[in-house]
Structures are given as C-alpha cells and as structure tokens.
Scaffold this motif. Structure first.
Motif, mmCIF file in Angstrom:
data_model
loop_
_atom_site.group_PDB
_atom_site.id
_atom_site.type_symbol
_atom_site.label_atom_id
_atom_site.label_comp_id
_atom_site.label_asym_id
_atom_site.label_seq_id
_atom_site.Cartn_x
_atom_site.Cartn_y
_atom_site.Cartn_z
ATOM 1 N N LYS A 25 0.820 -1.217 0.000
ATOM 2 C CA LYS A 25 0.000 0.000 0.000
ATOM 3 C C LYS A 25 0.859 1.274 0.000
ATOM 4 O O LYS A 25 0.407 2.339 0.384
ATOM 5 N N HIS A 26 2.128 1.127 -0.439
ATOM 6 C CA HIS A 26 3.069 2.256 -0.512
ATOM 7 C C HIS A 26 3.272 2.916 0.843
ATOM 8 O O HIS A 26 3.524 4.124 0.920
ATOM 9 N N ILE A 27 3.093 2.150 1.939
ATOM 10 C CA ILE A 27 3.299 2.705 3.267
ATOM 11 C C ILE A 27 4.786 3.047 3.447
ATOM 12 O O ILE A 27 5.665 2.251 3.131
ATOM 13 N N ARG A 28 5.031 4.221 3.927
ATOM 14 C CA ARG A 28 6.394 4.695 4.086
ATOM 15 C C ARG A 28 7.158 3.851 5.112
ATOM 16 O O ARG A 28 6.558 3.239 5.996
ATOM 17 N N GLU A 29 8.445 3.873 5.043
ATOM 18 C CA GLU A 29 9.275 3.172 6.010
ATOM 19 C C GLU A 29 9.449 4.003 7.278
ATOM 20 O O GLU A 29 9.761 3.461 8.343
ATOM 21 N N GLU A 30 9.273 5.341 7.143
ATOM 22 C CA GLU A 30 9.425 6.204 8.304
ATOM 23 C C GLU A 30 8.560 7.449 8.133
ATOM 24 O O GLU A 30 8.193 7.808 7.016
ATOM 25 N N VAL A 31 8.261 8.072 9.255
ATOM 26 C CA VAL A 31 7.429 9.266 9.257
ATOM 27 C C VAL A 31 8.249 10.429 9.790
ATOM 28 O O VAL A 31 8.797 10.336 10.903
ATOM 29 N N PRO A 32 8.362 11.515 9.012
ATOM 30 C CA PRO A 32 9.095 12.674 9.536
ATOM 31 C C PRO A 32 8.241 13.396 10.577
ATOM 32 O O PRO A 32 7.046 13.566 10.415
ATOM 33 N N PHE A 33 8.875 13.787 11.645
ATOM 34 C CA PHE A 33 8.136 14.500 12.694
ATOM 35 C C PHE A 33 9.077 15.548 13.281
ATOM 36 O O PHE A 33 9.909 15.258 14.126
ATOM 37 N N GLY A 34 8.946 16.790 12.740
ATOM 38 C CA GLY A 34 9.871 17.837 13.139
ATOM 39 C C GLY A 34 11.267 17.454 12.735
ATOM 40 O O GLY A 34 11.548 17.112 11.596
ATOM 41 N N GLY A 35 12.173 17.479 13.725
ATOM 42 C CA GLY A 35 13.542 17.094 13.440
ATOM 43 C C GLY A 35 13.789 15.624 13.644
ATOM 44 O O GLY A 35 14.924 15.155 13.563
ATOM 45 N N TRP A 36 12.710 14.882 13.946
ATOM 46 C CA TRP A 36 12.827 13.454 14.201
ATOM 47 C C TRP A 36 12.239 12.644 13.050
ATOM 48 O O TRP A 36 11.560 13.155 12.192
ATOM 49 N N SER A 37 12.481 11.378 13.098
ATOM 50 C CA SER A 37 11.892 10.473 12.126
ATOM 51 C C SER A 37 11.524 9.185 12.843
ATOM 52 O O SER A 37 12.344 8.580 13.530
ATOM 53 N N TYR A 38 10.216 8.781 12.727
ATOM 54 C CA TYR A 38 9.726 7.580 13.391
ATOM 55 C C TYR A 38 9.505 6.478 12.362
ATOM 56 O O TYR A 38 8.955 6.724 11.288
ATOM 57 N N PRO A 39 9.893 5.280 12.672
ATOM 58 C CA PRO A 39 9.673 4.177 11.728
ATOM 59 C C PRO A 39 8.207 3.774 11.667
ATOM 60 O O PRO A 39 7.450 3.962 12.610
ATOM 61 N N ILE A 40 7.820 3.252 10.521
ATOM 62 C CA ILE A 40 6.494 2.659 10.353
ATOM 63 C C ILE A 40 6.711 1.201 9.972
ATOM 64 O O ILE A 40 7.435 0.900 9.021
ATOM 65 N N ASP A 41 6.036 0.325 10.714
ATOM 66 C CA ASP A 41 6.096 -1.102 10.400
ATOM 67 C C ASP A 41 4.683 -1.568 10.129
ATOM 68 O O ASP A 41 3.868 -1.686 11.042
ATOM 69 N N PHE A 42 4.387 -1.801 8.869
ATOM 70 C CA PHE A 42 3.025 -2.170 8.480
ATOM 71 C C PHE A 42 3.013 -3.619 8.018
ATOM 72 O O PHE A 42 3.854 -4.033 7.201
ATOM 73 N N THR A 43 2.032 -4.356 8.573
ATOM 74 C CA THR A 43 1.859 -5.751 8.180
ATOM 75 C C THR A 43 0.461 -5.933 7.620
ATOM 76 O O THR A 43 -0.528 -5.663 8.313
ATOM 77 N N LYS A 44 0.407 -6.349 6.409
ATOM 78 C CA LYS A 44 -0.880 -6.545 5.752
ATOM 79 C C LYS A 44 -1.392 -7.949 6.053
ATOM 80 O O LYS A 44 -0.640 -8.920 6.003
#
Length: 576
Positions: free
Chosen positions: A529-548
């Motif tokens: 679903k083209h889910i990103r590997e990480e989410v930018p949040f200000g000066g930080w970056s949070y990983p996204i782990d998606f399981t279909k």
C-alpha cells in the motif's frame, strides 16, 4: 639543399614535358595557324607586331613567316629598315624596324604574296581603335633558332623547343624567381616562353593568352570542373587572382602568407570577422577553408563540397554521427540544414550556435507552443534546467527515439538528476502506478514550470498536517476516488477500515489532519500500500512497520500505540 634540387629537377621535367605551342599562342589560335590562314594557299603571316597595335617605343621587331612557297627574301614598306629587304630562312623572317610617330602601315611582300599591319607609335597617348601592345624592354634582334626547331632547311613554327631562358639573371628579373617552397613547373624549368610571348602581346607582361585560357593549356582537366553551377568569382576573373604564376610559400602557389593556412588567401577578399569569434568550427580554426568549400566551382550553393540539405556537407567529415541524426524522432531543422542552428564558421556561443541555447530554442518553439512558454513565464516554481536555459539537459537537439526528443525514457531522464529518488525506487518492491510505468509526467505534468510545488500539475498540500478539503488533494483525486475520505463509515469506498469505520476519514478529518504523504510514499515503498518506512516529525523520524493481513493489517508507528484493523471483525474500540 638536396630536397630543393630534387624539387627543381621535378619542375624542370614537368615543364619540358608540357610545352606550349608558341606560334599558335602568338597569333591567338591553335597549332597549325599558318596553314589555316589562306585556306592552305601560299601566304605571308606577320607574327609581330599584331594589327592595330599601339606601342610606346619607336624601335620594335618585325617577325613572320612565308607559308606554302619558297622565297629568299621579303620586301618591307612603310617603315625604316636596313637594306632593301629581309632574308627568309627556312620560311621565317625577322628584323628590327624603326617607326615614325603616329600611324605606321607596315607592308611585307614577296612576289604576288603580301600582308600588312597597322602600328601606331606614341609614347604617351593611346589612339582610338588601337590596343596597347606590350613588348619586352630593351628590344633587340631575335634568333628564330632559339625557340623554333630548324630541320631540313625549314622551321617548325607549330611547336617551340624547351629552351631555357636567361630571364632570371641578376641583370633582368632577378635570381629569386624559384626560391620559395612551391614553384610553378615552367618557372622551375626556366621555360618562361611557356607563358610569355617573346615577340609581344596585347596582354600585360607579354602573356601569350588570357589569364584562365593560359592555364587551361596545361591544366585542361580543370575545365570541366569550372563548368559547374556555382563558379567562384575569382575564377571568372582569372587564375592569377588566387595563384601566383611563379612561386609561393603555399601549396598550389596560392597567394597566401608564409607559414599560414589557405585562409590567409581567402581573407584577402572575405571579411575575417565572421571567422574569428570565440567558438570556431574545426576547419576554420586551422584555416582550412577548402575542407568545406571547393575553391573553383561546385554544383552546391556557396561552393560547398556537398549540399546543406539534411546535413550532407557536414557528414562529409562527421560521418560517424550520421546514425545519431536518424533516430525515430528527428528535429525539424536537422531535416533541413544544420546551419539553421549552427554557424558553420564561428560563433560567440558553444557548439557554434547562432544564439544562446535557450534563446535559440525559444525563437522557434515559442511560435509553435505558445502555451508552454506562457507557463514557463508564469511559473512560480521553476524547473532548474529550464530556468538556467539548459534545454539540452532533457532534450536531444538532433534526433531521439523518445518523444518529444527526450534524451532517454522519462524515468531514466528524471533519475539522471534525481539520483537519490532513483535509488529509492530501484530498491522498492511496491511502486506507485505512474512510477511503475515510468510516467513521471502523470503527476509532474508541468515539467517546464508550475504554479504548484514540485512541478505538480494539480494542487497537493506540502504540509505534514493540513485540514482536509478535497480540493487540496486535486492531484490524487485525478486518479483515486475523491470520496475516499468523505464518509466516516463505508463498506466500499476504501479497504482501510475497521469493520465499516473509515480509517482514511479518521486520519484526515481532525484538527491536525494528516496528508497522504504522512503515511504513503508518493513514489515507492518497501511495504504494501506504498506505506512509508518512516514518518518525519519535526527534526525526528519515526519508523512505520506495516503488516498486511487478509482482512486488514497492523501498524506499528511512533505516532500512536500499535493498532490492528479488520474489515470483517472490527478490533478497535471507536466511538460510533
């Protein structure tokens, strides 16, 4: 020194092998002129002076021949001559005569045979109806045997002997006539009478024939070349306009400068300015004008060695480039003439372009595609190559296998500059549809310049958070269902739901609504679903782990606690 001797010997051999028919030259017709005049009947021919000659000296040579009849002497009337007559030897006669000022009628006779010519002597003024007759300075008696063969008691006036002259002595014309690198054959052999008539001539310097006619006696093979459609103006004037008849420091005795190229001759007539700009065509740079132009005549315009149409003249040298001009899509000027864009001599612009690259392109394409240039002018966001005038960064100037003359497929072309994005796409398993097909312009349709960021063709928010409005996502809704986030509950608008609860609606319809790219990679991703590997949040970056999963999926992200959704068996405790 030995090289010089070898050259001189070669010239002498050539000159002796190609002898001029001296008598024929003197009377202005072909060999055998004696017999031709009078239709083969016995007659007297006065070789010098010629009829209606104007001379500036009172003493000249009288020379001629008796043809078809043996006589011992001829009588001369009208001028002062020593004795009562002139002896005839082997058919030829000659003597010095004294002229009175004004018109002199010279009559030569032998029995019933006679001939006469009119000569006007005046040291200053040329009379009407008379031509200047050029004589060698210091007139003296001539000996026929110096130039004509004498056999069995007769002279052969149809051909002169290869007699070396004494013209180039220090007393006369100097001894430097054959000292330069390239010497004319007859000069090297010392056979001056090949071109100069020792009797006299209506032509300056006692030339035996007119300029071009003289040269064609030996160089007759060139005559066919001179009959082509376009003839160089100096050729019409005469060969000596460009060639020195004696010697020169340049090949072919060209009237150029020592140590210089053929262009040093051409610049005697042609303005050098157009050849001396910053960027020069290779042959121009080394002064080799005849690399492209035939110096004498051509069947092509401007004396070119081939036609300009379809670049034929250019391919005479650039044959290795021919294939690159014949790809599927060919630029219109290429089909016509390379000179449409390039100056064949020199230019102030790279590649000898007539103008700066972007200006040159604009001159034609603004008329053909006015909308494109309006978009460029109005664009708030500029495409760097366009803004910097680098049209050739994306388009091939001559021909291409891709429309519109692109340098490569659109995908490869874009990733040539957008390298990191190209690496990301290459490493991703899941690609956005337009990226999968290599059609970058599906989203970035305003390639030259756009009113939307990132050269997008429609509106799309650049913020991470943005209040939801369908118009803000006009770009996405050009392909995707515009109602995907409109309803809180649905069983069909989206698969991203827990039971019937629309999770797209949940993410975007809130005080700090997330935009599409908060979760989805616009180009590609390693997750479904083209889910990103990480989410930018200000000066930080949070990983996204998606399981279909079969009926939903699980999302582990730094934005919230891990969440699982299921379309069949709702798992979330959401308010209705």
């Amino acid at each position: 020194m030995k090289r010089r001797e070898r050259i001189m010997a070669r010239f002498r051999k050539a000159a002796i092998a190609v002898q001029v028919l001296l008598f024929a030259v003197a009377c202005g017709s072909a060999a055998g002129a004696f017999a031709a005049e009078g239709d083969g009947k016995p007659h007297i021919k006065i070789v010098s002076p010629l009829d209606k000659a104007w001379v500036t000296v009172d003493q000249i040579n009288l020379a001629g021949a008796v043809v078809g009849e043996d006589v011992k002497s001829v009588a001369v009337k009208g001028v002062a001559v020593a004795g009562n007559g002139i002896s005839v030897e082997g058919g030829g006669f000659g003597t010095l005569i004294k002229l009175k000022k004004g018109e002199n009628v010279i009559e030569v006779s032998a029995g019933k045979l006679s001939a006469s010519v009119k000569v006007f002597y005046d040291p200053k003024q040329q009379p009407k109806g008379y031509q200047r007759y050029y004589l060698h300075a210091g007139v003296k008696a001539l000996d026929c045997k110096e130039c004509h063969r004498f056999r069995r008691g007769k002279y052969d006036f149809t051909r002169n002997v290869p007699a070396r002259s004494d013209c180039t002595t220090a007393k006369c014309h100097g001894n430097k006539m054959a000292t330069q690198e390239y010497v004319h054959g007859p000069v090297g052999a010392g056979v001056c009478i090949s071109c100069h008539n020792p009797h006299g001539s209506f032509r300056d310097n006692q030339l035996a024939r007119d300029d071009r006619g003289m040269c064609m006696i030996c160089h007759e093979a060139k005559e066919e070349e001179f009959n082509k459609k376009v003839v160089h103006a100096p050729v019409e004037d005469g060969c000596s306009s460009c060639h020195d008849p004696h010697q020169s420091p340049l090949r072919f005795q060209l009237k150029g400068k020592k140590g210089k190229a053929v262009s040093s001759l051409c610049f005697n007539c042609h303005d050098q300015t157009i050849f001396a700009r910053k960027y020069q065509h290779g042959p121009v740079g080394v002064g080799d004008c005849i690399a492209c132009h035939n110096a004498h005549a051509s069947n092509s315009t401007k004396l070119l060695i081939a036609e300009t149409a379809k670049g034929e003249v250019c391919f005479q040298c650039h044959a290795d480039r021919r294939d690159s001009f014949n790809l599927k899509q060919v630029h219109a000027p290429v089909k016509e003439d390379c000179g449409k864009c390039h100056d064949p001599h020199s230019s102030d612009h790279k590649m000898q372009l007539h103008k700066e690259q972007n200006v040159l392109c604009k001159d034609c394409h603004q008329k053909l595609s006015p909308t494109v240039f309006k978009d460029i002018a109005d664009a708030k966001f500029k495409h760097a190559p366009v803004d910097e005038g680098r049209c050739a960064s994306c388009h091939r100037a001559h021909s291409s296998n891709y429309e519109p003359l692109l340098d490569n497929t659109m995908e490869k072309l874009c990733f040539k500059c957008h390298i990191e994005l190209g690496d990301e796409v290459a490493d991703s398993k899941f690609r956005h549809g337009p990226v999968q097909t290599g059609d970058c312009s599906a989203c970035h349709s305003m390639i030259h310049g756009s009113t939307f960021p990132k050269l997008l063709g429609r509106a799309f928010p650049m913020n991470f958070y943005d209040a939801y409005s369908p118009t803000k996502y006009d770009l996405c809704f050009g392909c995707h269902n515009k109602d995907i986030a409109r309803k809180q509950k649905t069983a069909e608008l989206t698969n991203f739901r827990d039971g019937e609860y629309n999770l797209h609606f949940l993410h975007v319809n809130r005080q700090k609504g997330r935009t599409c790219t908060a979760c989805h990679g616009a180009h590609a991703s390693t997750q479904a679903k083209h889910i990103r590997e990480e989410v930018p949040f200000g000066g930080w970056s949070y990983p996204i782990d998606f399981t279909k999963t079969k009926n939903g999926g699980t999302c582990v992200v730094g934005c919230h606690a891990p969440k699982t959704y299921d379309r069949v068996k709702p798992l979330m405790k959401l308010d209705s």
